[in-house]
Scaffold this motif. Structure first.
Motif, PDB file in Angstrom:
ATOM      1  N   ARG A  14      31.195  18.102  13.782  1.00 26.23           N
ATOM      2  CA  ARG A  14      30.851  17.499  15.092  1.00 26.23           C
ATOM      3  C   ARG A  14      31.709  16.254  15.321  1.00 26.23           C
ATOM      4  O   ARG A  14      32.704  16.305  16.021  1.00 26.23           O
ATOM      5  CB  ARG A  14      29.340  17.203  15.133  1.00 26.23           C
ATOM      6  N   ASP A  15      31.404  15.140  14.660  1.00 28.56           N
ATOM      7  CA  ASP A  15      32.198  13.926  14.880  1.00 28.56           C
ATOM      8  C   ASP A  15      33.623  14.149  14.358  1.00 28.56           C
ATOM      9  O   ASP A  15      34.599  13.707  14.972  1.00 28.56           O
ATOM     10  CB  ASP A  15      31.554  12.737  14.154  1.00 28.56           C
ATOM     11  N   LEU A  74      23.699  17.902  17.930  1.00 27.26           N
ATOM     12  CA  LEU A  74      23.703  16.622  18.643  1.00 27.26           C
ATOM     13  C   LEU A  74      23.328  16.805  20.107  1.00 27.26           C
ATOM     14  O   LEU A  74      23.682  17.824  20.723  1.00 27.26           O
ATOM     15  CB  LEU A  74      25.095  15.989  18.568  1.00 27.26           C
ATOM     16  N   HIS A  98      19.375  15.908  16.891  1.00 31.39           N
ATOM     17  CA  HIS A  98      19.893  14.540  16.760  1.00 31.39           C
ATOM     18  C   HIS A  98      20.118  14.030  18.175  1.00 31.39           C
ATOM     19  O   HIS A  98      21.066  14.431  18.836  1.00 31.39           O
ATOM     20  CB  HIS A  98      21.214  14.606  15.973  1.00 31.39           C
ATOM     21  N   TYR A 140      19.626   8.407  17.316  1.00 33.68           N
ATOM     22  CA  TYR A 140      20.747   7.479  17.114  1.00 33.68           C
ATOM     23  C   TYR A 140      20.753   6.405  18.189  1.00 33.68           C
ATOM     24  O   TYR A 140      20.541   6.691  19.371  1.00 33.68           O
ATOM     25  CB  TYR A 140      22.101   8.208  17.075  1.00 33.68           C
ATOM     26  N   GLU A 142      23.312   4.448  19.680  1.00 31.98           N
ATOM     27  CA  GLU A 142      24.775   4.346  19.716  1.00 31.98           C
ATOM     28  C   GLU A 142      25.220   2.891  19.900  1.00 31.98           C
ATOM     29  O   GLU A 142      24.606   2.135  20.655  1.00 31.98           O
ATOM     30  CB  GLU A 142      25.328   5.217  20.863  1.00 31.98           C
ATOM     31  N   ASN A 168      19.212   6.703  13.018  1.00 30.30           N
ATOM     32  CA  ASN A 168      20.647   6.549  12.750  1.00 30.30           C
ATOM     33  C   ASN A 168      21.124   5.241  13.385  1.00 30.30           C
ATOM     34  O   ASN A 168      20.922   5.010  14.579  1.00 30.30           O
ATOM     35  CB  ASN A 168      21.370   7.773  13.342  1.00 30.30           C
ATOM     36  N   PRO A 170      24.392   3.682  14.084  1.00 31.39           N
ATOM     37  CA  PRO A 170      25.850   3.824  14.054  1.00 31.39           C
ATOM     38  C   PRO A 170      26.602   2.521  14.329  1.00 31.39           C
ATOM     39  O   PRO A 170      26.255   1.780  15.250  1.00 31.39           O
ATOM     40  CB  PRO A 170      26.138   4.824  15.188  1.00 31.39           C
ATOM     41  N   THR A 172      29.404   2.394  15.808  1.00 32.72           N
ATOM     42  CA  THR A 172      30.219   3.327  16.592  1.00 32.72           C
ATOM     43  C   THR A 172      31.675   2.887  16.731  1.00 32.72           C
ATOM     44  O   THR A 172      32.586   3.718  16.753  1.00 32.72           O
ATOM     45  CB  THR A 172      29.576   3.478  17.989  1.00 32.72           C
ATOM     46  N   HIS A 203      25.912   5.351   9.833  1.00 30.38           N
ATOM     47  CA  HIS A 203      26.944   6.173  10.492  1.00 30.38           C
ATOM     48  C   HIS A 203      28.047   5.182  10.866  1.00 30.38           C
ATOM     49  O   HIS A 203      27.972   4.514  11.896  1.00 30.38           O
ATOM     50  CB  HIS A 203      26.338   6.851  11.725  1.00 30.38           C
ATOM     51  N   HIS A 205      32.039   3.995  11.522  1.00 30.54           N
ATOM     52  CA  HIS A 205      33.413   4.387  11.870  1.00 30.54           C
ATOM     53  C   HIS A 205      34.391   3.437  11.201  1.00 30.54           C
ATOM     54  O   HIS A 205      34.030   2.348  10.748  1.00 30.54           O
ATOM     55  CB  HIS A 205      33.566   4.461  13.399  1.00 30.54           C
TER      56      HIS A 205
HETATM   57  O1  KIV Z   1      29.512   7.072  16.489  1.00 27.77           O
HETATM   58  C1  KIV Z   1      28.446   7.344  17.065  1.00 27.77           C
HETATM   59  O2  KIV Z   1      27.747   6.478  17.574  1.00 27.77           O
HETATM   60  C2  KIV Z   1      28.060   8.743  17.104  1.00 27.77           C
HETATM   61  C3  KIV Z   1      26.708   9.058  17.664  1.00 27.77           C
HETATM   62  C4  KIV Z   1      26.826  10.045  18.760  1.00 27.77           C
HETATM   63  C5  KIV Z   1      25.792   9.493  16.574  1.00 27.77           C
HETATM   64  O3  KIV Z   1      28.787   9.601  16.676  1.00 27.77           O
END
Ligand code: KIV
Ligand code: ZN
Length: 391
Positions: A14-15, A74, A98, A140, A142, A168, A170, A172, A203, A205
């Protein structure tokens, strides 16, 4: 699940699949999902079912074949997204929806042109609606990384009240420092009413290269799930790399946090994802890069030949790499040359090695890397060749 077990939530499909240039067909996704199931991930985020008919079909097909992991789809905090996700998950042994919404002021003002109270209401309604289809609902928030903690705690409380089983958090945009992200998780653990009914999930990045460090700080501070992708692929600079967080926890047993991952599959999994997506893995990538267990400077090679642990903190076999590599370049020393020569059948005395080494250096200055057939040529053209073969 023991309280020290960290659930691994894989979002490669997915991501990870959102990475520019990557397009996996449904068969490839099913194959990857089957391997992730064998690898031992706890949750497979199989896609974003409402986004396209193809994604819907993939999530449905994955739901049918996965034996152990929970399969997750998602959604946005939108009724139709949730309904479609529930349909796509209908064959899953264990299905999870989710759902969520942006909670930072930036998202609330610019994306939703809304206000904080209305966002809490939408979060509550989305989780409640998802709960009407499945028991396991992850929420989540976000851009939680840039959301003020007090407000984030209120959003989390509303999600728990509506029945969320996982929260969750994130980062992001990959903005947080590890100390900041860890403190956020600690704050939520200590301040969200009803937090014992849900688990917190990291979560992160990788925009500042901190995704792995942030996820580890998250679990040290009480989160019990990490969301990650194979090879760390994903939007922009990517997501937390599964192989990295799993090996950090394995190599630091005093943290007393473990996962269900069969680490000997990590290298093969990395290659499968890289080949299927057509996305090349950088050679210096931690754990699974081509150079992760390759030694090329003379000092390091001498150490590794004497004892692998001098320059390796992981046994390559633990991650599915057959052996460490001693790479011959002009920076290599006699120990490495003798070692590689022995591997291709030449046992050199100290004096023979001195002569062959001089020949090797002039060769290596012309060629970047010396392979096995070069070694034969170097030995055959050295002054002591007759002596070596007649020994
Ligand atoms: O990075 C993010 O916030 C996401 C959410 C959609 C879970 O991928
Ligand atoms: Zn993400």
């Amino acid at each position: 699940m023991s309280n020290n077990n960290i659930q691994i939530f894989d979002t490669t499909l997915r991501d990870g699949e959102q990475v520019p240039g990557c397009k996996l067909n449904s068969e490839q996704k099913v194959l990857i999902a089957a391997q992730l199931d064998l690898l031992g991930v706890d949750v497979i985020e199989a896609g974003f079912p409402v986004s396209s008919p193809g994604d819907f079909k993939s999530v449905e097909a994955i739901s049918k074949i996965v034996k152990n992991a929970t399969v997750c789809g998602l959604t946005r905090a939108v009724e139709n997204d949730i309904k479609v996700a529930a349909q796509s998950l209908q064959y899953a042994k264990r299905g999870r929806i989710h759902t969520g919404i942006g909670t930072s002021d930036s998202h609330i003002l610019h994306k939703f042109k809304s206000n904080r109270e209305a966002i809490i209401e939408r979060a509550f309604e989305a989780v409640k609606y998802a709960k009407s289809f499945v028991e396991d609902v992850e929420f989540y928030a976000e851009d939680a990384g840039r959301t003020e903690n007090e407000y984030l705690a209120r959003v989390c409380e509303a999600a728990i009240k509506a029945g969320a089983t996982v929260l969750n958090i994130p980062d992001t945009t990959g903005y947080c420092l590890p100390s900041e992200y860890g403190a956020k998780i600690k704050y939520l653990k200590e301040n969200v009413k009803g937090i014992e009914k849900a688990i917190l999930s990291c979560h992160c990045h990788n925009d500042l290269g901190l995704a792995t460090a942030n996820s580890i700080e998250g679990v040290i501070n009480g989160a019990r799930q990490i969301e990650c992708t194979i090879n760390g692929i994903g939007e922009r600079a990517g997501n937390t790399a599964l192989e990295e967080v799993v090996m950090v926890l394995k190599q630091h047993p005093y943290l007393n946090l473990d996962t269900n991952i069969n680490t000997s599959m990590l290298f093969g999994m990395s290659q499968l994802v890289s080949d299927s997506m057509g996305i090349y893995t950088q050679p210096n990538k931690a754990i699974v890069g081509a150079n992760a267990f390759a030694h090329s400077s003379g000092i390091h090679q001498d150490g590794v030949i004497k004892n692998r642990a001098t320059y390796e903190i992981i046994d390559p076999k633990d991650v599915g790499v057959t052996e460490s590599a001693i790479v011959l370049t002009a920076r290599s020393g006699r120990a490495a040359l003798a070692y590689r020569a022995k591997n291709v059948g030449y046992e050199l005395t100290k004096l023979q090695l001195d002569d062959v080494y001089a020949n090797f250096l002039s060769f290596a200055d012309r060629k970047k890397e010396i392979n096995d057939s070069d070694i034969h040529q170097i030995i055959e053209t050295s002054k002591v060749y007759q002596q070596i073969i007649s020994a």
